[in-house]
Design a protein around this motif. Structure first.
Motif, PDB file in Angstrom:
ATOM      1  N   ALA A 122       0.400  -0.985  -0.088  1.00 25.98           N
ATOM      2  CA  ALA A 122       0.113   0.043   0.049  1.00 25.98           C
ATOM      3  C   ALA A 122       0.956   1.232  -0.131  1.00 25.98           C
ATOM      4  CB  ALA A 122      -1.141   0.063   1.088  1.00 25.98           C
ATOM      5  N   ALA A 123       0.306   1.869  -0.958  1.00 25.72           N
ATOM      6  CA  ALA A 123       1.459   3.657  -0.922  1.00 25.72           C
ATOM      7  C   ALA A 123       0.235   4.801  -0.520  1.00 25.72           C
ATOM      8  CB  ALA A 123       1.374   3.375  -2.530  1.00 25.72           C
ATOM      9  N   SER A 124       1.351   5.343  -0.429  1.00 26.36           N
ATOM     10  CA  SER A 124       1.104   7.160   0.237  1.00 26.36           C
ATOM     11  C   SER A 124       1.938   7.625  -0.054  1.00 26.36           C
ATOM     12  CB  SER A 124       0.084   6.856   2.020  1.00 26.36           C
ATOM     13  OG  SER A 124       1.090   6.481   2.261  1.00 26.36           O
ATOM     14  N   GLY A 125       0.677   8.772  -0.284  1.00 24.72           N
ATOM     15  CA  GLY A 125       1.988   9.825  -0.163  1.00 24.72           C
ATOM     16  C   GLY A 125       2.208  10.272  -1.573  1.00 24.72           C
ATOM     17  N   ARG A 126       3.059  10.761  -2.278  1.00 25.20           N
ATOM     18  CA  ARG A 126       2.914  10.863  -3.912  1.00 25.20           C
ATOM     19  C   ARG A 126       2.218  10.584  -5.031  1.00 25.20           C
ATOM     20  NH1 ARG A 126       6.211   9.907  -7.675  1.00 25.20           N
ATOM     21  NH2 ARG A 126       6.667  11.564  -9.607  1.00 25.20           N
ATOM     22  N   ASP A 158      -3.550  -1.466  -8.511  1.00 29.67           N
ATOM     23  CA  ASP A 158      -4.872  -1.287  -8.426  1.00 29.67           C
ATOM     24  C   ASP A 158      -4.220   0.384  -7.821  1.00 29.67           C
ATOM     25  OD1 ASP A 158      -6.868  -0.420  -7.965  1.00 29.67           O
ATOM     26  OD2 ASP A 158      -8.252  -2.223  -6.961  1.00 29.67           O
ATOM     27  N   ASN A 159      -4.890   1.225  -8.721  1.00 35.07           N
ATOM     28  CA  ASN A 159      -4.551   2.661  -8.807  1.00 35.07           C
ATOM     29  C   ASN A 159      -5.201   3.127  -7.908  1.00 35.07           C
ATOM     30  OD1 ASN A 159      -2.125   3.033  -9.936  1.00 35.07           O
ATOM     31  ND2 ASN A 159      -2.848   3.617 -12.098  1.00 35.07           N
ATOM     32  N   THR A 160      -6.533   2.730  -8.067  1.00 30.43           N
ATOM     33  CA  THR A 160      -7.862   3.169  -7.208  1.00 30.43           C
ATOM     34  C   THR A 160      -7.228   2.609  -5.305  1.00 30.43           C
ATOM     35  OG1 THR A 160      -9.034   1.324  -7.827  1.00 30.43           O
ATOM     36  CG2 THR A 160      -8.839   3.229  -9.537  1.00 30.43           C
ATOM     37  N   LYS A 161      -6.712   1.943  -5.484  1.00 33.08           N
ATOM     38  CA  LYS A 161      -6.705   1.748  -4.292  1.00 33.08           C
ATOM     39  C   LYS A 161      -4.832   1.772  -3.929  1.00 33.08           C
ATOM     40  CE  LYS A 161     -10.201  -1.991  -3.797  1.00 33.08           C
ATOM     41  NZ  LYS A 161     -10.152  -3.797  -3.890  1.00 33.08           N
ATOM     42  N   ASN A 162      -4.256   2.107  -4.645  1.00 37.87           N
ATOM     43  CA  ASN A 162      -2.645   2.643  -4.460  1.00 37.87           C
ATOM     44  C   ASN A 162      -2.083   1.385  -3.784  1.00 37.87           C
ATOM     45  OD1 ASN A 162      -2.791   5.524  -4.850  1.00 37.87           O
ATOM     46  ND2 ASN A 162      -3.017   6.281  -3.324  1.00 37.87           N
ATOM     47  N   THR A 163      -2.394   0.480  -4.457  1.00 40.66           N
ATOM     48  CA  THR A 163      -1.440  -1.009  -3.796  1.00 40.66           C
ATOM     49  C   THR A 163      -1.011  -1.457  -5.187  1.00 40.66           C
ATOM     50  OG1 THR A 163      -3.135  -1.278  -1.810  1.00 40.66           O
ATOM     51  CG2 THR A 163      -1.858  -3.161  -2.659  1.00 40.66           C
ATOM     52  N   VAL A 164       0.246  -2.349  -4.854  1.00 35.03           N
ATOM     53  CA  VAL A 164       0.898  -3.021  -6.217  1.00 35.03           C
ATOM     54  C   VAL A 164       0.571  -4.913  -5.357  1.00 35.03           C
ATOM     55  CG1 VAL A 164       3.121  -1.929  -5.018  1.00 35.03           C
ATOM     56  CG2 VAL A 164       2.783  -3.725  -7.571  1.00 35.03           C
ATOM     57  N   TYR A 165       0.580  -5.062  -6.535  1.00 34.24           N
ATOM     58  CA  TYR A 165       0.214  -6.749  -5.459  1.00 34.24           C
ATOM     59  C   TYR A 165       1.556  -8.163  -6.144  1.00 34.24           C
ATOM     60  CZ  TYR A 165      -4.322  -5.414  -4.486  1.00 34.24           C
ATOM     61  OH  TYR A 165      -5.498  -4.388  -4.188  1.00 34.24           O
ATOM     62  N   LEU A 166       2.127  -8.645  -5.148  1.00 32.16           N
ATOM     63  CA  LEU A 166       2.804  -9.914  -5.842  1.00 32.16           C
ATOM     64  C   LEU A 166       2.017 -11.040  -5.751  1.00 32.16           C
ATOM     65  CD1 LEU A 166       5.664 -10.317  -7.139  1.00 32.16           C
ATOM     66  CD2 LEU A 166       5.872 -10.628  -5.251  1.00 32.16           C
ATOM     67  N   GLN A 167       1.142 -11.882  -6.812  1.00 33.30           N
ATOM     68  CA  GLN A 167       1.271 -13.402  -6.066  1.00 33.30           C
ATOM     69  C   GLN A 167       1.714 -14.422  -6.775  1.00 33.30           C
ATOM     70  OE1 GLN A 167      -2.138 -14.283  -5.521  1.00 33.30           O
ATOM     71  NE2 GLN A 167      -1.275 -16.524  -6.252  1.00 33.30           N
ATOM     72  N   MET A 168       2.419 -15.246  -6.189  1.00 31.89           N
ATOM     73  CA  MET A 168       3.901 -15.960  -5.661  1.00 31.89           C
ATOM     74  C   MET A 168       3.209 -17.350  -5.680  1.00 31.89           C
ATOM     75  SD  MET A 168       6.026 -14.591  -2.644  1.00 31.89           S
ATOM     76  CE  MET A 168       5.015 -14.546  -1.771  1.00 31.89           C
ATOM     77  N   ASN A 169       2.738 -18.054  -6.487  1.00 30.25           N
ATOM     78  CA  ASN A 169       2.741 -19.139  -6.661  1.00 30.25           C
ATOM     79  C   ASN A 169       3.731 -20.309  -7.085  1.00 30.25           C
ATOM     80  OD1 ASN A 169      -0.097 -18.096  -6.872  1.00 30.25           O
ATOM     81  ND2 ASN A 169      -0.210 -18.612  -9.316  1.00 30.25           N
ATOM     82  N   SER A 170       3.080 -21.646  -6.703  1.00 32.12           N
ATOM     83  CA  SER A 170       4.235 -22.624  -6.511  1.00 32.12           C
ATOM     84  C   SER A 170       5.254 -22.160  -6.304  1.00 32.12           C
ATOM     85  CB  SER A 170       4.774 -23.275  -8.260  1.00 32.12           C
ATOM     86  OG  SER A 170       3.436 -23.532  -9.067  1.00 32.12           O
ATOM     87  N   ALA A 213       8.785   2.251  -5.224  1.00 33.30           N
ATOM     88  CA  ALA A 213       9.237   2.877  -6.041  1.00 33.30           C
ATOM     89  C   ALA A 213       9.544   3.835  -7.071  1.00 33.30           C
ATOM     90  CB  ALA A 213       7.247   3.953  -5.428  1.00 33.30           C
ATOM     91  N   ARG A 214       9.412   3.779  -8.144  1.00 37.01           N
ATOM     92  CA  ARG A 214       9.901   5.095  -9.138  1.00 37.01           C
ATOM     93  C   ARG A 214       9.529   5.877  -8.983  1.00 37.01           C
ATOM     94  NH1 ARG A 214      12.148   3.017 -14.296  1.00 37.01           N
ATOM     95  NH2 ARG A 214      13.902   3.829 -13.877  1.00 37.01           N
ATOM     96  N   ARG A 215      10.304   7.281  -9.050  1.00 36.44           N
ATOM     97  CA  ARG A 215       9.203   8.534 -10.160  1.00 36.44           C
ATOM     98  C   ARG A 215       9.344   8.349 -11.338  1.00 36.44           C
ATOM     99  NH1 ARG A 215      13.646  11.324  -6.508  1.00 36.44           N
ATOM    100  NH2 ARG A 215      13.040  11.925  -5.298  1.00 36.44           N
ATOM    101  N   SER A 216       9.139   7.542 -12.393  1.00 36.44           N
ATOM    102  CA  SER A 216      10.066   7.805 -13.498  1.00 36.44           C
ATOM    103  C   SER A 216       8.051   6.220 -13.091  1.00 36.44           C
ATOM    104  CB  SER A 216      10.279   6.488 -14.128  1.00 36.44           C
ATOM    105  OG  SER A 216      10.843   6.161 -15.068  1.00 36.44           O
ATOM    106  N   PRO A 217       7.461   6.934 -14.291  1.00 39.93           N
ATOM    107  CA  PRO A 217       6.494   6.043 -14.791  1.00 39.93           C
ATOM    108  C   PRO A 217       6.762   4.542 -15.540  1.00 39.93           C
ATOM    109  CG  PRO A 217       6.871   7.387 -16.215  1.00 39.93           C
ATOM    110  CD  PRO A 217       7.287   7.772 -15.191  1.00 39.93           C
TER     111      PRO A 217
END
Length: 124
Positions: free
Chosen positions: A23-27, A73-85, A98-102
């Motif tokens: 979860a990200a907050s701020g910028r 999910d940019n609406t939730k300011n969240t990035v996920y990592l699904q890890m299988n196997s 996080a990077r300042r670059s897109p």
């Protein structure tokens, strides 16, 4: 400034799955590329996956390609990592960044903000 907080780590069995969240907050989150890294004891920090600002582009390390999936999910300011196997060698502290670059990147020195990490332990 961007604050990042990982969650979702824990104990899994070989062959099992976990989903990490960051979860990200701020910028403005939606303008930033995001990445996942991990660090095992006495090992260098390792790139795992990265995603661009919109989610349309991703990159993966060979060690996790086909097993891990990064998403956001940019609406939730969240990035996920699904890890299988999962494998015992996946045991490490997992960090998001996080990077300042897109634009996504595998270079950890290109990331400007880091979370504290979440422990993932995979039992054999």
């Amino acid at each position: 400034q961007v604050q990042l907080e990982e969650s979702g780590g824990g104990l899994a069995q070989t062959g099992g799955s976990l989903r990490l969240s960051c979860a990200a907050s701020g910028r403005t989150f939606s303008g930033s590329a995001m990445g996942w890294f991990r660090q095992a004891p006495e090992k260098a920090r390792e790139f795992l996956a990265s995603i661009n600002w919109s989610g349309s582009g991703t990159a993966y390390a060979d060690s996790v390609l086909g097993r891990f999936t990064i998403s956001r999910d940019n609406t939730k300011n969240t990035v996920y990592l699904q890890m299988n196997s999962l494998k015992p060698e996946d045991t490490a502290v997992y960090l998001c960044a996080a990077r300042r670059s897109p634009i996504y990147s595998a270079a950890q020195t290109s990331y400007d903000y880091w979370g504290q990490g979440t422990q993932v332990t995979v039992s054999s």
